[in-house]
Write an enzyme that holds these catalytic residues in place. Structure first.
Site, PDB file in Angstrom:
ATOM      1  N   HIS A  16      -8.937   9.153 -13.406  1.00 41.43           N
ATOM      2  CA  HIS A  16      -8.233   8.014 -12.755  1.00 41.43           C
ATOM      3  C   HIS A  16      -9.185   6.826 -12.759  1.00 41.43           C
ATOM      4  CE1 HIS A  16      -5.495   6.490  -9.316  1.00 41.43           C
ATOM      5  NE2 HIS A  16      -6.319   5.507  -9.626  1.00 41.43           N
ATOM      6  N   HIS A  18      -9.645   2.450 -13.389  1.00 41.51           N
ATOM      7  CA  HIS A  18      -9.126   1.090 -13.610  1.00 41.51           C
ATOM      8  C   HIS A  18     -10.120   0.324 -14.471  1.00 41.51           C
ATOM      9  CE1 HIS A  18      -5.959   1.485 -10.509  1.00 41.51           C
ATOM     10  NE2 HIS A  18      -6.847   2.296  -9.939  1.00 41.51           N
ATOM     11  N   LEU A  19      -9.656  -0.112 -15.629  1.00 38.11           N
ATOM     12  CA  LEU A  19     -10.549  -0.879 -16.524  1.00 38.11           C
ATOM     13  C   LEU A  19     -10.219  -2.361 -16.550  1.00 38.11           C
ATOM     14  CD1 LEU A  19     -11.039   1.429 -19.658  1.00 38.11           C
ATOM     15  CD2 LEU A  19     -12.660   0.970 -17.800  1.00 38.11           C
ATOM     16  N   ASP A 244     -11.128   6.669  -9.486  1.00 37.40           N
ATOM     17  CA  ASP A 244     -10.417   5.500  -8.950  1.00 37.40           C
ATOM     18  C   ASP A 244     -11.363   4.312  -8.848  1.00 37.40           C
ATOM     19  OD1 ASP A 244      -8.305   3.989  -8.092  1.00 37.40           O
ATOM     20  OD2 ASP A 244      -8.383   4.675  -6.017  1.00 37.40           O
ATOM     21  N   ALA A 260      -8.569  -4.321  -2.353  1.00 38.42           N
ATOM     22  CA  ALA A 260      -8.851  -2.886  -2.185  1.00 38.42           C
ATOM     23  C   ALA A 260      -9.399  -2.303  -3.477  1.00 38.42           C
ATOM     24  CB  ALA A 260      -7.579  -2.157  -1.776  1.00 38.42           C
TER      25      ALA A 260
HETATM   26  C1  NCD Z   1      -6.773   0.117  -6.972  1.00 35.05           C
HETATM   27  C2  NCD Z   1      -6.895  -1.184  -7.760  1.00 35.05           C
HETATM   28  O1  NCD Z   1      -7.600  -2.090  -7.310  1.00 35.05           O
HETATM   29  O2  NCD Z   1      -6.268  -1.288  -8.833  1.00 35.05           O
HETATM   30  N1  NCD Z   1      -7.278  -0.083  -5.642  1.00 35.05           N
HETATM   31  C3  NCD Z   1      -7.736   0.868  -4.804  1.00 35.05           C
HETATM   32  O3  NCD Z   1      -8.060   0.541  -3.663  1.00 35.05           O
HETATM   33  N2  NCD Z   1      -7.837   2.109  -5.168  1.00 35.05           N
HETATM   34  C4  NCD Z   1      -5.357   0.572  -6.985  1.00 35.05           C
HETATM   35  C5  NCD Z   1      -5.164   1.974  -6.494  1.00 35.05           C
HETATM   36  O4  NCD Z   1      -5.501   2.940  -7.173  1.00 35.05           O
HETATM   37  O5  NCD Z   1      -4.650   2.117  -5.371  1.00 35.05           O
HETATM   38 ZN    ZN Z   2      -6.386   3.719  -8.646  1.00 36.56          ZN
END
Ligand code: NCD
Ligand code: ZN
Length: 342
Positions: A16, A18-19, A244, A260
């Site tokens: 999981h 985010h890039l 994440d 977040a």
């Molecule tokens: C993530 C994001 O910034 O894309 N933020 C997070 O707090 N985890 C989105 C997500 O996975 O909820």
């Molecule tokens: Zn995420």
């Protein structure tokens, strides 16, 4: 005397990640691609990844950002209830999973699902089930922030029962209730982040507010962290590591209206090595948590890569360009000594 003690991890996977895109992608993608064999790439861009073109062009941008590193970007689509089986079949080889966000629950999730009516979701979820495409879910209601994940469990139960052949991944679980749900349904799996194994809400807001630890789902109570630690350290066969890691520029974190997300990708393996050592968990369990369970659950074979971690102090940088990582400015016990292809 620096220690010569090392740990070798094979084919680490981040299930999981985010890039982002653009400059941020060029900053963070090489960091993950250096130490991981592959990662499941989240689709919450603006606009989200919803078409064949979106998936293919985003993958191209990722591959171009990582240069020569050996790294598999496992692409995902942003779930829409109107995906039909012909569309999903045409994309079967281009995606590894589909990510479902409840509408508005987290960063860039406005186009997500509102309401979890089984009949509305049935065509898309049956098509996914038939094509063996796992469904990754951000499982939170819009209730009181500490209760959102626990309140979502009935939705997981409803979907797991209605679609028994669909693999459902409870993403970034943070509560003992989610841990317990794993053993009640054969088709429920989970990812666990690094930060939720280390912190509770106390670390975020118990003293001075620490924006770089603010994320969704918010860190919970000590007993929740204990439950997560237990299944991670024993490498429960249904849990996988999913960082994440969610980078935001420093100004977006250190602001009123803090975005977040915790940025952990470049320090995740080092911190996990420290965590497993602290708890005297065998390295085989770390190997299962970081790769083997995910390979089995998703049926993937990542590019071969060996990461050698050495027990030596590692001073975590204050920032990678304008992104502040977890443990910024602190020293952790392991560093990456070498990464070998193969
Ligand atoms: C993530 C994001 O910034 O894309 N933020 C997070 O707090 N985890 C989105 C997500 O996975 O909820
Ligand atoms: Zn995420």
């Amino acid at each position: 005397m620096p220690s010569t003690e090392t740990i070798t991890l094979h084919n680490p996977l981040d299930m999981h990640l985010h890039l982002r895109d653009g400059d941020m992608l060029r900053t963070v993608a090489p960091l993950s691609a250096h130490s991981f064999s592959g990662a499941v790439i989240m689709p919450n861009l603006v606009p989200p990844v919803t078409t064949a073109d979106d998936v293919k062009s985003y993958k191209e941008r990722i591959l171009s950002a990582i240069g020569k590193e050996r790294f598999a970007p496992y692409m995902t689509l942003f779930f829409k209830p109107d995906y039909d089986s012909a569309f999903l079949e045409s994309l079967r080889d281009d995606i590894t999973a589909i990510k479902l966000y409840p509408a508005g629950i987290t960063t860039n999730s406005e186009g997500g699902v509102s309401g979890f009516d089984v009949e509305t979701l049935r065509p898309a979820l049956e098509a996914m089930s038939a094509l063996d495409i796992p469904l990754c879910i951000h499982g939170e209601t819009n209730g009181f922030v500490m209760d959102r994940e626990a309140e979502f469990i009935p939705v997981y139960e409803k979907l797991a029962t209605a679609f028994p052949n669909l693999k459902i991944i409870m993403e970034h679980i943070t509560t003992k209730e989610s841990v317990a749900a794993l053993d009640r349904f054969e088709n429920l799996y989970a990812t666990i982040t690094l930060h939720h194994l280390f912190i509770t809400l106390d670390d975020v807001a118990g003293g001075m507010l620490r924006p770089h630890l603010f994320c969704k789902p918010i860190a919970k109570r000590p007993e929740d962290r204990e439950a997560l630690l237990k299944v991670a350290l024993e490498a429960h066969p249904k849990v996988m590591f999913g960082s994440d890691s969610a980078p935001h520029p420093q100004h977006a974190k250190e602001s009123c209206g803090c975005a977040a997300g915790v940025f952990t990708a470049p320090i995740a393996l080092q911190a996990l090595a420290q965590l497993f050592e602290t708890h005297q968990a065998p390295v085989e369990k770390l190997q299962a948590f970081i790769s083997d369970n995910a390979q089995r659950i998703y049926g993937i074979t990542p590019p071969k890569k060996s990461v050698i971690l050495q027990k030596q102090p590692f001073a975590v940088p204050a920032a990678y360009n304008d992104v502040v990582p977890m443990f910024a400015g602190e020293t952790i016990d392991y560093r990456i000594k070498e990464v070998i292809d193969g």
